[in-house]
Design a protein around this motif. Structure first.
Motif, PDB file in Angstrom:
ATOM      1  N   ASN A 124       0.834  -1.200   0.000  1.00 29.76           N
ATOM      2  CA  ASN A 124       0.000   0.000   0.000  1.00 29.76           C
ATOM      3  C   ASN A 124       0.868   1.249   0.000  1.00 29.76           C
ATOM      4  N   PRO A 188      -2.827   5.796  -0.702  1.00 29.65           N
ATOM      5  CA  PRO A 188      -3.938   6.720  -0.382  1.00 29.65           C
ATOM      6  C   PRO A 188      -3.496   8.180  -0.387  1.00 29.65           C
ATOM      7  N   THR A 270      -6.127   2.421  -6.219  1.00 24.95           N
ATOM      8  CA  THR A 270      -5.956   3.096  -4.932  1.00 24.95           C
ATOM      9  C   THR A 270      -5.146   4.381  -5.072  1.00 24.95           C
TER      10      THR A 270
END
Length: 489
Positions: A124, A188, A270
Motif C-alpha cells: 500500500n 492513499p 488506490t
C-alpha cells in the motif's frame, strides 16, 4: 513496529523463516536427496499457507503505518500464487531429477520469489511495492539461469537480468516523480494529492503538478507491463521462456503474472483512482497490442515453449482488458481470468515437462505427430486445455474471456471487446495446430511414454476442471467479487 503489525504480516514472516531455515539446514546437511525432499516440503508448506490465508483471516487490516494491507484482494491473490507455485513444484521434481537440477537452492529460491509476490500484492506504499518486486525479481533472475551448464539458460538469465534492471529503473524513476510531486509514497496519500482539492492546494507556482504525477504514473505502468510481459514490453519473454529450465518457465508463466497484475490494479485504483480516464486508455492500448502481438507472432512458432511465451503475452492482454475497464466488474473479471489461466497453464506445462525422447527433453511441436495413438488420455487432456485457452465453447477458457469482454463493454469500451474477439479468432490457429499434429500429423520417432504420476495427475485434473468448472466455476466468482470490492468500497 507493534505486535499488531507482526500479526498482520505473520504469513510472510512464517514463509521467510521457513526459507532461511531450509537454506541453513540444506547447507549443513550431508544427505544426497536434500533437493527432492525440500521440493516436496516447500510444496506442502505453500498449500498449508494457502489454506491458512484463505480461511483464518477476514476483514481488512493494516500494518507498518498503513504501508502493508491485508484485505480480501491480497488474500485472493496470495492463495492463487501459493497454489500455483505449489503445483509447479509438484510437477517439476521428476524433470529436475532427470536433468540433475534437483538442487536444494531451487525450492528455496522459489520460496523467496513467492514471498516477494506476497509482499507485492499487499503493498500500500511505493517503498513496500519496490521491496516486494525486487525480492521476486532477484530470485527469478537466478532461477532463469539455474542450469549453469546450459548456454541457453545462462543467456536467458542474463537477458532477464539486464531487461529486468531496466524495468526496475523505470519503476524507481516513476516512483521518484510521484513522490516529488505528491510528497508521499503512500497510495492513499497519492490519491489525495491527485484529487482536485489536492492539486489546487499544493501546486507550486509555475509548476503543473498533475503533469508530473501523470508522467510518474506512466513510467510505473511501463515497468509493471514489463513484469507481466505485456506488449510492447515483451521482448524478453520468448528467449527467457525458451532458454530457462522448463520448470522455471512454468513458474514464470503463472504466479508472477498474478502478483504483477494485482499490484498494477491496486496501484491504479488506490493511488490513481481519481484519474481513471488518464490511465484507462494506456492500459487499453497495452491490452490490444498484447492480444494481437501474442496471437499473430505465435503462428510461426514451432518450439512449444516459445509458443507458450507468446500465448502468455496474448492472455495478459485479455486480463488487462478487465483492468482497463476501471470498474469493480472489470477487476473481478481480471481476477477470474487469472484463476482460470493458472489452471490451464499448469496443466499444459505438466504435459510439456513430460515431453522426452530417448530420455532427452523435446520442445518441437511436430514431435507430437500422431501422439493420440501413443497416449490417448494425455492427448485428450491436452486437447481440452488447448481448446480452453483458445476460448472455445463450452470450456472454462470461454467463460474467462466472456467475463472480460462483458466488463469492457460495461466500462464503455466496446471497441476493446471487439478487438479481443478478433484476436481470439487469430490465436485459435496455433492452439488448433497442436491438436491437428497430435491427431492427424506425420508420425515421427515416438516420444518416451514415461509421464510422471505427478504430471499425469495435474494434466488430467486440469482438463477435468476446464470441462466441469463451467457448471458453477467452483464458486470462484463469489471470491473474486469480494476481492474486487476491496478496492471499490
Amino acid at each position: 513496529m507493534t505486535l499488531d503489525d507482526l500479526t498482520v504480516v505473520l504469513p510472510e514472516l512464517v514463509l521467510a523463516v521457513f526459507g532461511m531455515s531450509a537454506l541453513i539446514w540444506a547447507v549443513f546437511s550431508t544427505g544426497g536427496r536434500r533437493g527432492a525432499a525440500l521440493i516436496w516440503l516447500t510444496s506442502a508448506v505453500f498449500v498449508g499457507m494457502a489454506a491458512w490465508i484463505a480461511f483464518a483471516t477476514t476483514g481488512e487490516k493494516m500494518a507498518f503505518s498503513n504501508s502493508f494491507v491485508d484485505d480480501s484482494l491480497s488474500r485472493f491473490a496470495k492463495v492463487m500464487i501459493l497454489l500455483s507455485a505449489s503445483v509447479v513444484l509438484f510437477i517439476s521434481r521428476d524433470f529436475l531429477s532427470r536433468e540433475r537440477l534437483a538442487k536444494f537452492e531451487f525450492p528455496v529460491l522459489v520460496g523467496f520469489a513467492v514471498l516477494g509476490m506476497m509482499v507485492m500484492v499487499s503493498a500500500n506504499d511505493l517503498i513496500v511495492l519496490y521491496l516486494g518486486l525486487e525480492l521476486q525479481s532477484l530470485s527469478l533472475y537466478v532461477l532463469a539461469a539455474f542450469h549453469r551448464n546450459s548456454v541457453r539458460s545462462t543467456e536467458a538469465g542474463l537477458k532477464y537480468f539486464v531487461l529486468g534492471a531496466l524495468s526496475s529503473g523505470l519503476l524507481l524513476y516513476g516512483a521518484s516523480l510521484v513522490y516529488g510531486f505528491a510528497g508521499t509514497t503512500s497510495l492513499p496519500g497519492i490519491a489525495a494529492a491527485m484529487s482536485p482539492e489536492g492539486l489546487a492546494a499544493q501546486s507550486p507556482a509555475g509548476v503543473n503538478k498533475s503533469i508530473g504525477l501523470l508522467f510518474g504514473m506512466a513510467f510505473m505502468i511501463v515497468a509493471l507491463a514489463f513484469k507481466v510481459a505485456a506488449a510492447p514490453f515483451h521482448m524478453w519473454t520468448p528467449d527467457v521462456y525458451e532458454g530457462s529450465p522448463t520448470p522455471v518457465t512454468a513458474l514464470f508463466s503463472t504466479a508472477p503474472k498474478v502478483a504483477a497484475l494485482v499490484l498494477l490494479a491496486r496501484l491504479l485504483t488506490t493511488g490513481f483512482g481519481n484519474v481513471v480516464a488518464d490511465w484507462q486508455n494506456i492500459i487499453a492500448a497495452v491490452s490490444v497490442l498484447s492480444m494481437f502481438v501474442g496471437a499473430i507472432t505465435a503462428i510461426g512458432q514451432t518450439d512449444i515453449k516459445r509458443l507458450m511465451a507468446y500465448s502468455s503475452i496474448a492472455h495478459m492482454g485479455f486480463a488487462l482488458m478487465g483492468a482497463a475497464a476501471g470498474t469493480a466488474q472489470g477487476l473481478e473479471a481480471m481476477l477470474l481470468y487469472m484463476a482460470i489461466y493458472l489452471v490451464m497453464n499448469v496443466g499444459t506445462f505438466a504435459f510439456i515437462l513430460s515431453m522426452r525422447r530417448r530420455n532427452q527433453p523435446v520442445t518441437d511441436i511436430y514431435a507430437l505427430g500422431m501422439f493420440s495413438k501413443q497416449s490417448p488420455v494425455q492427448a485428450l487432456s491436452l486437447m481440452l486445455l488447448l481448446f480452453s485457452m483458445a476460448g472455445i465453447v463450452p470450456l472454462l477458457g470461454f467463460v474467462a474471456k466472456l467475463y472480460v469482454f462483458l466488463a469492457a463493454i460495461d466500462g464503455g469500451m466496446v471497441w476493446l471487446a471487439i478487438s479481443g474477439g478478433i484476436a481470439s479468432v487469430i490465436g485459435a490457429f496455433y492452439y488448433l495446430r497442436i491438436v491437428y499434429v497430435m491427431y492427424f500429423g506425420e508420425q515421427r520417432t515416438p516420444l518416451d511414454n514415461t509421464i510422471p504420476r505427478s504430471g499425469l495427475i495435474t494434466l488430467v485434473a486440469s482438463a477435468i476442471i476446464v470441462v466441469v468448472g463451467v457448471v458453477n466455476l467452483f464458486s470462484i466468482t463469489q471470491w473474486s467479487t469480494v476481492a474486487a470490492l476491496a478496492l471499490f468500497q
